[in-house]
Scaffold this motif. Sequence first.
Motif, PDB file in Angstrom:
ATOM      1  N   UNK A 211      41.474 -21.648  -0.925  1.00  0.00           N
ATOM      2  CA  UNK A 211      40.074 -21.234  -1.042  1.00  0.00           C
ATOM      3  C   UNK A 211      39.252 -22.446  -1.464  1.00  0.00           C
ATOM      4  N   UNK A 212      38.938 -23.347  -0.539  1.00  0.00           N
ATOM      5  CA  UNK A 212      38.237 -24.566  -0.916  1.00  0.00           C
ATOM      6  C   UNK A 212      36.810 -24.299  -1.373  1.00  0.00           C
ATOM      7  N   UNK A 213      36.336 -25.159  -2.255  1.00  0.00           N
ATOM      8  CA  UNK A 213      34.937 -25.109  -2.682  1.00  0.00           C
ATOM      9  C   UNK A 213      34.039 -25.804  -1.671  1.00  0.00           C
ATOM     10  N   UNK A 214      34.604 -26.789  -0.962  1.00  0.00           N
ATOM     11  CA  UNK A 214      33.847 -27.567   0.018  1.00  0.00           C
ATOM     12  C   UNK A 214      34.664 -27.644   1.302  1.00  0.00           C
ATOM     13  N   UNK A 215      34.001 -27.449   2.433  1.00  0.00           N
ATOM     14  CA  UNK A 215      34.627 -27.608   3.748  1.00  0.00           C
ATOM     15  C   UNK A 215      33.853 -28.666   4.525  1.00  0.00           C
ATOM     16  N   UNK A 216      34.582 -29.655   5.047  1.00  0.00           N
ATOM     17  CA  UNK A 216      33.975 -30.704   5.870  1.00  0.00           C
ATOM     18  C   UNK A 216      34.495 -30.521   7.292  1.00  0.00           C
ATOM     19  N   UNK A 217      33.673 -29.978   8.173  1.00  0.00           N
ATOM     20  CA  UNK A 217      34.077 -29.717   9.549  1.00  0.00           C
ATOM     21  C   UNK A 217      33.922 -30.980  10.384  1.00  0.00           C
ATOM     22  N   UNK A 218      34.904 -31.223  11.238  1.00  0.00           N
ATOM     23  CA  UNK A 218      34.910 -32.381  12.122  1.00  0.00           C
ATOM     24  C   UNK A 218      34.321 -32.030  13.483  1.00  0.00           C
ATOM     25  N   UNK A 219      33.349 -32.786  13.925  1.00  0.00           N
ATOM     26  CA  UNK A 219      32.681 -32.611  15.213  1.00  0.00           C
ATOM     27  C   UNK A 219      31.809 -31.356  15.211  1.00  0.00           C
ATOM     28  N   UNK A 225      35.726 -21.152  10.380  1.00  0.00           N
ATOM     29  CA  UNK A 225      34.753 -21.502   9.344  1.00  0.00           C
ATOM     30  C   UNK A 225      33.810 -20.349   9.038  1.00  0.00           C
ATOM     31  N   UNK A 226      33.750 -19.365   9.945  1.00  0.00           N
ATOM     32  CA  UNK A 226      32.944 -18.185   9.661  1.00  0.00           C
ATOM     33  C   UNK A 226      33.443 -17.416   8.455  1.00  0.00           C
ATOM     34  N   UNK A 227      34.700 -17.632   8.073  1.00  0.00           N
ATOM     35  CA  UNK A 227      35.266 -16.951   6.900  1.00  0.00           C
ATOM     36  C   UNK A 227      35.122 -17.780   5.631  1.00  0.00           C
TER      37      UNK A 227
END
Length: 264
Positions: A211-219, A225-227
């Motif tokens: 359950x990350x606090x931060x998500x860094x999406x690539x491209x 990521x909707x969840x």
Amino acid sequence: MSSAAGPDPSEAPEERHFLRALELQPPLADMGRAELSSNATTSLVQRRKQAWGRQSWLEQIWNAGPVCQRLAFPLPALSRKQRTVLVVCGPEQNGAVGLVCARHLRVFEYEPTIFYPTRSLDLLHRDLTTQCEKMDIPFLSYLPTEVQLINEAYGLVVDAVLGPGVEPGEVGGPCTRALATLKLLSIPLVSLDIPSGWDAETGSDSEDGLRPDVLVSLAAPKRCAGRFSGRHHFVAGRFVPDDVRRKFALRLPGYTGTDCVAAL
């Protein structure tokens, strides 16, 4: 004199925020692959003469990881202890991303430590490991199983263990045990591209996974990521060529000035 008719707007695909699982290979791997086998499908980037070497691709993208951490956890606001970052790397592509991330964190005056239990024999991984060692970034020989020791020693943890399409069983016992430990942390967790263990399409393992606090999406964000329900979601996609955006009907955020990341 005749002219070619333009595309019918009614037939244009609806623009989307997310990449589907089956679409991950062309926009991501093709941009990061220096060579393709002769019978492989010609990549979008090759057709536009935009092929990049793997390390160049990683450098462009994952300078964004530390930039996002600077935005979410600005250095002047952190205590000395909070500047310490544990970067947990797996043997696949996300592990290479983590090694690049650790090096840039050092440049930005954070204090990274790397746990890389299952090392890849891939030349790029070995080169990135050597670069981190030359910058005197320490490598842990083991990850404490007592979660409180990690909570007390570090201010932040970066999850670079698994990437899209990589299952926990594919990376070996040490990485699987590391993921079990990361689930129990009370300090902030940053996941690169997708949280390790999540299904890139459905996020089906999100309930029992990290359950990350931060998500860094690539491209572009993956459908899972909707969840994501953490504090900050960034996308590092400024480098995505226009032909890729059009082909996959991506509606990516605007980027300010020279920023390489954008908050969602």
